[in-house]
Design a protein around this motif. Structure first.
Motif, PDB file in Angstrom:
ATOM      1  N   ASN A  32       0.801  -1.233   0.000  1.00  0.00           N
ATOM      2  CA  ASN A  32       0.000   0.000   0.000  1.00  0.00           C
ATOM      3  C   ASN A  32       0.830   1.277   0.000  1.00  0.00           C
ATOM      4  N   LEU A  33       2.108   1.187   0.342  1.00  0.00           N
ATOM      5  CA  LEU A  33       2.902   2.395   0.551  1.00  0.00           C
ATOM      6  C   LEU A  33       4.200   2.357  -0.255  1.00  0.00           C
ATOM      7  N   ARG A  34       4.394   3.383  -1.087  1.00  0.00           N
ATOM      8  CA  ARG A  34       5.614   3.543  -1.865  1.00  0.00           C
ATOM      9  C   ARG A  34       6.118   4.973  -1.749  1.00  0.00           C
ATOM     10  N   ILE A  35       7.435   5.116  -1.690  1.00  0.00           N
ATOM     11  CA  ILE A  35       8.065   6.435  -1.599  1.00  0.00           C
ATOM     12  C   ILE A  35       9.026   6.599  -2.768  1.00  0.00           C
ATOM     13  N   LEU A  36       8.925   7.748  -3.456  1.00  0.00           N
ATOM     14  CA  LEU A  36       9.757   7.997  -4.638  1.00  0.00           C
ATOM     15  C   LEU A  36      10.505   9.327  -4.478  1.00  0.00           C
ATOM     16  N   PRO A  37      11.733   9.309  -3.957  1.00  0.00           N
ATOM     17  CA  PRO A  37      12.549  10.524  -3.999  1.00  0.00           C
ATOM     18  C   PRO A  37      13.082  10.748  -5.414  1.00  0.00           C
ATOM     19  N   GLN A  38      13.148  12.032  -5.817  1.00  0.00           N
ATOM     20  CA  GLN A  38      13.607  12.386  -7.167  1.00  0.00           C
ATOM     21  C   GLN A  38      14.592  13.544  -7.078  1.00  0.00           C
ATOM     22  N   LEU A  39      15.556  13.535  -7.998  1.00  0.00           N
ATOM     23  CA  LEU A  39      16.550  14.599  -8.038  1.00  0.00           C
ATOM     24  C   LEU A  39      16.890  14.896  -9.495  1.00  0.00           C
ATOM     25  N   GLY A  40      16.925  16.192  -9.869  1.00  0.00           N
ATOM     26  CA  GLY A  40      17.234  16.545 -11.247  1.00  0.00           C
ATOM     27  C   GLY A  40      17.220  18.042 -11.457  1.00  0.00           C
ATOM     28  N   PHE A  41      16.741  18.467 -12.624  1.00  0.00           N
ATOM     29  CA  PHE A  41      16.713  19.890 -12.941  1.00  0.00           C
ATOM     30  C   PHE A  41      15.548  20.188 -13.873  1.00  0.00           C
ATOM     31  N   ASN A  42      15.180  21.467 -13.944  1.00  0.00           N
ATOM     32  CA  ASN A  42      14.209  21.899 -14.943  1.00  0.00           C
ATOM     33  C   ASN A  42      14.671  23.208 -15.559  1.00  0.00           C
ATOM     34  N   PHE A  43      14.324  23.368 -16.821  1.00  0.00           N
ATOM     35  CA  PHE A  43      14.743  24.519 -17.613  1.00  0.00           C
ATOM     36  C   PHE A  43      13.511  25.157 -18.232  1.00  0.00           C
ATOM     37  N   SER A  44      13.446  26.483 -18.212  1.00  0.00           N
ATOM     38  CA  SER A  44      12.334  27.175 -18.855  1.00  0.00           C
ATOM     39  C   SER A  44      12.851  28.409 -19.586  1.00  0.00           C
ATOM     40  N   HIS A  45      12.192  28.702 -20.692  1.00  0.00           N
ATOM     41  CA  HIS A  45      12.524  29.911 -21.450  1.00  0.00           C
ATOM     42  C   HIS A  45      11.232  30.556 -21.909  1.00  0.00           C
ATOM     43  N   ASN A  46      11.080  31.841 -21.588  1.00  0.00           N
ATOM     44  CA  ASN A  46       9.941  32.618 -22.045  1.00  0.00           C
ATOM     45  C   ASN A  46      10.411  33.664 -23.045  1.00  0.00           C
ATOM     46  N   PHE A  47       9.790  33.658 -24.218  1.00  0.00           N
ATOM     47  CA  PHE A  47      10.109  34.651 -25.232  1.00  0.00           C
ATOM     48  C   PHE A  47       9.505  35.997 -24.819  1.00  0.00           C
ATOM     49  N   ARG A  48       9.975  37.072 -25.433  1.00  0.00           N
ATOM     50  CA  ARG A  48       9.518  38.410 -25.085  1.00  0.00           C
ATOM     51  C   ARG A  48       8.081  38.642 -25.540  1.00  0.00           C
ATOM     52  N   ASP A  49       7.363  39.447 -24.756  1.00  0.00           N
ATOM     53  CA  ASP A  49       5.997  39.836 -25.123  1.00  0.00           C
ATOM     54  C   ASP A  49       6.021  40.771 -26.333  1.00  0.00           C
ATOM     55  N   ARG A  50       4.873  40.833 -26.998  1.00  0.00           N
ATOM     56  CA  ARG A  50       4.754  41.700 -28.183  1.00  0.00           C
ATOM     57  C   ARG A  50       3.468  42.522 -28.128  1.00  0.00           C
ATOM     58  N   ILE A  51       3.537  43.724 -28.688  1.00  0.00           N
ATOM     59  CA  ILE A  51       2.369  44.574 -28.874  1.00  0.00           C
ATOM     60  C   ILE A  51       2.242  44.864 -30.366  1.00  0.00           C
ATOM     61  N   LYS A  52       1.101  44.488 -30.937  1.00  0.00           N
ATOM     62  CA  LYS A  52       0.865  44.618 -32.370  1.00  0.00           C
ATOM     63  C   LYS A  52       1.996  43.981 -33.176  1.00  0.00           C
ATOM     64  N   GLY A  53       2.465  42.836 -32.678  1.00  0.00           N
ATOM     65  CA  GLY A  53       3.479  42.063 -33.389  1.00  0.00           C
ATOM     66  C   GLY A  53       4.911  42.489 -33.147  1.00  0.00           C
ATOM     67  N   LYS A  54       5.115  43.580 -32.402  1.00  0.00           N
ATOM     68  CA  LYS A  54       6.468  44.082 -32.158  1.00  0.00           C
ATOM     69  C   LYS A  54       6.863  43.836 -30.711  1.00  0.00           C
ATOM     70  N   VAL A  55       8.136  43.482 -30.502  1.00  0.00           N
ATOM     71  CA  VAL A  55       8.644  43.227 -29.155  1.00  0.00           C
ATOM     72  C   VAL A  55       8.474  44.478 -28.305  1.00  0.00           C
ATOM     73  N   THR A  56       7.959  44.311 -27.072  1.00  0.00           N
ATOM     74  CA  THR A  56       7.684  45.461 -26.210  1.00  0.00           C
ATOM     75  C   THR A  56       8.973  46.040 -25.633  1.00  0.00           C
TER      76      THR A  56
END
Length: 263
Positions: free
Chosen positions: A180-204
């Motif tokens: 009934n009982l399981r334990i899962l320790p995890q270790l690693g990394f995460n990466f994120s990239h957000n592009f720049r916002d735009r107004i009327k198609g142009k970078v703000t």
């Protein structure tokens, strides 16, 4: 399953001088609690829904801004391209899904004077989501990767939030205490990239959006009967957010799911 998941992130923003006047630094708290569920339609297809509730706070020595409300609802369809985790004869057990979905403009968004538009619960846009999840396990050891890409469109104010790419990679150990009982320790990394916002198609010209973030990630998951509990802690290893004006301080995620047994 049906569950709840809460993400808590804190940031500190240093504002550049405007007309020779230096604004004080601000602290931001972004909290999102998701009501989420997954329905297994068939062996190969799943349907996932996420309804977020957002509580965001921005504070300085002079003022405090609180914004909350229902966020943008997401519906995702998953295709299961591999699943043999229940097989007793397999030395290498795998599970993998590919999903595509849509995010609806259900959260509040207006053409506000709030400097950081990310403070608002919604975006006012219809966005498209793609995800890829895969895990492989041999014995008690395994590897899990999760990736997603959000393609964002412009809202009625011609404001377009930047597209978002994210991926995480963790190694885990499956510790079975009893049936009934399981334990899962995890270790690693995460990466994120957000592009720049735009107004009327142009970078703000807004200096507080877009950027790259690499976090170390530690996770503890506990499975008890039909319940699953998880806690994640993220430590910045590298970050360049908002042209260097924004710094992530801490980031946590907590979750609880209940798996409904198919009759």
């Amino acid at each position: 399953f049906i569950g709840l998941r809460t993400n808590i992130r804190t940031f500190r923003t240093t504002h550049p001088p405007l007309f020779g006047i230096q604004d004080p630094p601000s602290n931001e708290l972004f909290t999102t609690t998701d009501l989420l569920g997954r329905w297994k339609i068939s062996k190969r297809f799943q349907l996932i829904g996420v309804v977020p509730y957002v509580v965001n706070v921005q504070s300085t020595n002079e003022r405090r801004l609180n914004i909350n409300g229902i966020g943008d609802v997401t519906v995702l369809g998953n295709y299961v391209f591999v699943e043999n985790t229940d097989s007793l004869s397999r030395h290498w057990k795998q599970a993998g899904t590919f999903g595509i979905g849509i995010k609806a403009p259900s959260g509040r968004y207006d053409n506000t004077n709030v400097n950081n538009r990310n403070m608002l619960p919604g975006t006012g846009t219809i966005d498209f989501v793609a995800s890829l999840n895969y895990s492989i396990q041999k014995g008690s050891w395994g590897y899990l990767t999760e990736s997603s890409f959000n393609y964002k469109t412009a809202n009625k104010y011609d404001y377009q939030f930047g597209h978002a790419l994210g991926t995480s990679h963790v190694a885990f150990y499956r510790w079975v205490l009893n049936e009934n009982l399981r334990i899962l320790p995890q270790l690693g990394f995460n990466f994120s990239h957000n592009f720049r916002d735009r107004i009327k198609g142009k970078v703000t010209d807004d200096s507080y959006n877009g950027g790259t973030l690499l976090n170390g990630q530690a996770t503890l998951a506990v499975l008890y009967k039909n319940w699953a509990f998880s806690a994640n802690y993220f430590v910045p290893a590298y970050q360049y957010l908002g042209n260097g004006y924004v710094k992530q301080l801490t980031s946590f995620r907590f979750g609880i799911n209940y798996f409904i047994t198919k009759k």
